[in-house]
Design a protein around this motif. Sequence first.
Motif, PDB file in Angstrom:
ATOM      1  N   GLU A  32     -28.595   6.645   7.361  1.00 23.73           N
ATOM      2  CA  GLU A  32     -28.807   8.051   7.689  1.00 23.73           C
ATOM      3  C   GLU A  32     -27.559   8.668   8.320  1.00 23.73           C
ATOM      4  O   GLU A  32     -26.962   8.100   9.228  1.00 23.73           O
ATOM      5  CB  GLU A  32     -30.001   8.201   8.634  1.00 23.73           C
ATOM      6  N   ASN A  33     -27.167   9.853   7.807  1.00 23.35           N
ATOM      7  CA  ASN A  33     -26.023  10.634   8.294  1.00 23.35           C
ATOM      8  C   ASN A  33     -24.691   9.878   8.188  1.00 23.35           C
ATOM      9  O   ASN A  33     -23.738  10.183   8.901  1.00 23.35           O
ATOM     10  CB  ASN A  33     -26.253  11.094   9.739  1.00 23.35           C
ATOM     11  N   GLU A  34     -24.624   8.937   7.279  1.00 22.88           N
ATOM     12  CA  GLU A  34     -23.390   8.180   7.068  1.00 22.88           C
ATOM     13  C   GLU A  34     -22.339   9.075   6.429  1.00 22.88           C
ATOM     14  O   GLU A  34     -22.612   9.805   5.471  1.00 22.88           O
ATOM     15  CB  GLU A  34     -23.691   6.986   6.158  1.00 22.88           C
ATOM     16  N   GLU A  58     -21.989   5.519  17.199  1.00 24.58           N
ATOM     17  CA  GLU A  58     -21.313   6.079  16.029  1.00 24.58           C
ATOM     18  C   GLU A  58     -19.933   5.445  15.910  1.00 24.58           C
ATOM     19  O   GLU A  58     -19.164   5.442  16.881  1.00 24.58           O
ATOM     20  CB  GLU A  58     -21.196   7.590  16.211  1.00 24.58           C
ATOM     21  N   SER A  80     -31.166  14.520  14.588  1.00 23.37           N
ATOM     22  CA  SER A  80     -30.975  14.552  13.143  1.00 23.37           C
ATOM     23  C   SER A  80     -31.933  15.543  12.486  1.00 23.37           C
ATOM     24  O   SER A  80     -31.556  16.294  11.577  1.00 23.37           O
ATOM     25  CB  SER A  80     -31.179  13.156  12.562  1.00 23.37           C
ATOM     26  N   GLU A  85     -29.617  19.424   7.367  1.00 26.55           N
ATOM     27  CA  GLU A  85     -28.648  18.861   6.433  1.00 26.55           C
ATOM     28  C   GLU A  85     -27.274  18.666   7.060  1.00 26.55           C
ATOM     29  O   GLU A  85     -26.384  18.084   6.454  1.00 26.55           O
ATOM     30  CB  GLU A  85     -28.512  19.770   5.206  1.00 26.55           C
ATOM     31  N   GLU A  86     -27.074  19.155   8.269  1.00 32.54           N
ATOM     32  CA  GLU A  86     -25.775  19.061   8.910  1.00 32.54           C
ATOM     33  C   GLU A  86     -25.637  17.750   9.686  1.00 32.54           C
ATOM     34  O   GLU A  86     -26.621  17.072   9.966  1.00 32.54           O
ATOM     35  CB  GLU A  86     -25.570  20.255   9.856  1.00 32.54           C
ATOM     36  N   TYR A  87     -24.392  17.453  10.055  1.00 32.43           N
ATOM     37  CA  TYR A  87     -24.125  16.257  10.853  1.00 32.43           C
ATOM     38  C   TYR A  87     -24.640  16.505  12.273  1.00 32.43           C
ATOM     39  O   TYR A  87     -24.322  17.530  12.880  1.00 32.43           O
ATOM     40  CB  TYR A  87     -22.624  16.003  10.876  1.00 32.43           C
ATOM     41  N   PRO A  88     -25.456  15.608  12.826  1.00 30.32           N
ATOM     42  CA  PRO A  88     -26.006  15.854  14.161  1.00 30.32           C
ATOM     43  C   PRO A  88     -24.922  15.864  15.229  1.00 30.32           C
ATOM     44  O   PRO A  88     -24.043  14.998  15.258  1.00 30.32           O
ATOM     45  CB  PRO A  88     -26.976  14.678  14.359  1.00 30.32           C
TER      46      PRO A  88
END
Length: 280
Positions: A32-34, A58, A80, A85-88
């Motif tokens: 997730e969010n990679e 991270e 998240s 859809e954006e980077y947290p």
Amino acid sequence: MQLPVNLLEVSIHNSWKYQAAFPPLGFVPFFENELGNGDTFGLYWPIGRENIEPIVAETWHDSWQVQPTYSTLSSFLAASQKAEEEYPKSPSIDEDPASPRALFYAAKESVRNQNVDSAIMLLEKATTVLPEYTDAQSLLWAQYVRVGRTAEATSIAIQAIISPPCFGARPHKALRWLCSQQETLFVEDDPIWQIRNKLKLVYGGTKENTDYPLLLTAIHQYLSQSHFVQAVTLMQTYAALLSSETVSFQERYSFESKEFSAWQVEVSSKLPHGSRYFQF
């Protein structure tokens, strides 16, 4: 290792195996969010706290840094979901009061505002959640020195020295201060205290570096004293520093990454709460 109750809400890299110094042992990436190129979020169990749910960290692959961003997986999932859809974004201390990174940056603001007591409180909390948080340990050392808490400053300086470079810069000021201190009974048997006047904490760009045999001896001393938390912490630091050297340098110091990683896993099984090797 204590798993998060909501572990199934993220997609763990099932094939992940610790075989190199970065990311550190105890880190397990998820998808997730990679961002790619080695930059990823993942679970991280602080050393000696394997019986507690992990934080979410991270990785910044280009700089070999790990940012201890969220205090829990729940905190990451909330951020998240909010980001869609954006980077947290990294949470503020109001959004995640136990985030080591948020606590560290709040402490830096307190230092700028000359509020030493507040900075100490925040940094003590950050280093309780993540004892190997090098930058937070270094800043906490400075505040302890500032208010004359010499015994605590001595312990924190040692902890900063053995903590990994992925969590912060080498604590040169803390080492210089430690070298100026007189003998004190409560740390006289500590391996780092004993070699403090020989250490330089400068790495790279030389054919030889006397720090490495000193640190390796300190690891063995911690092991002989059954101080396994300190041993595992320093092993991670030693592996990371040597991994940043050239191949020929590593060969001169008989360092082989996979073999050393296997030794780290073996030693971590002696920790109070068991091994840091994650198997899904």
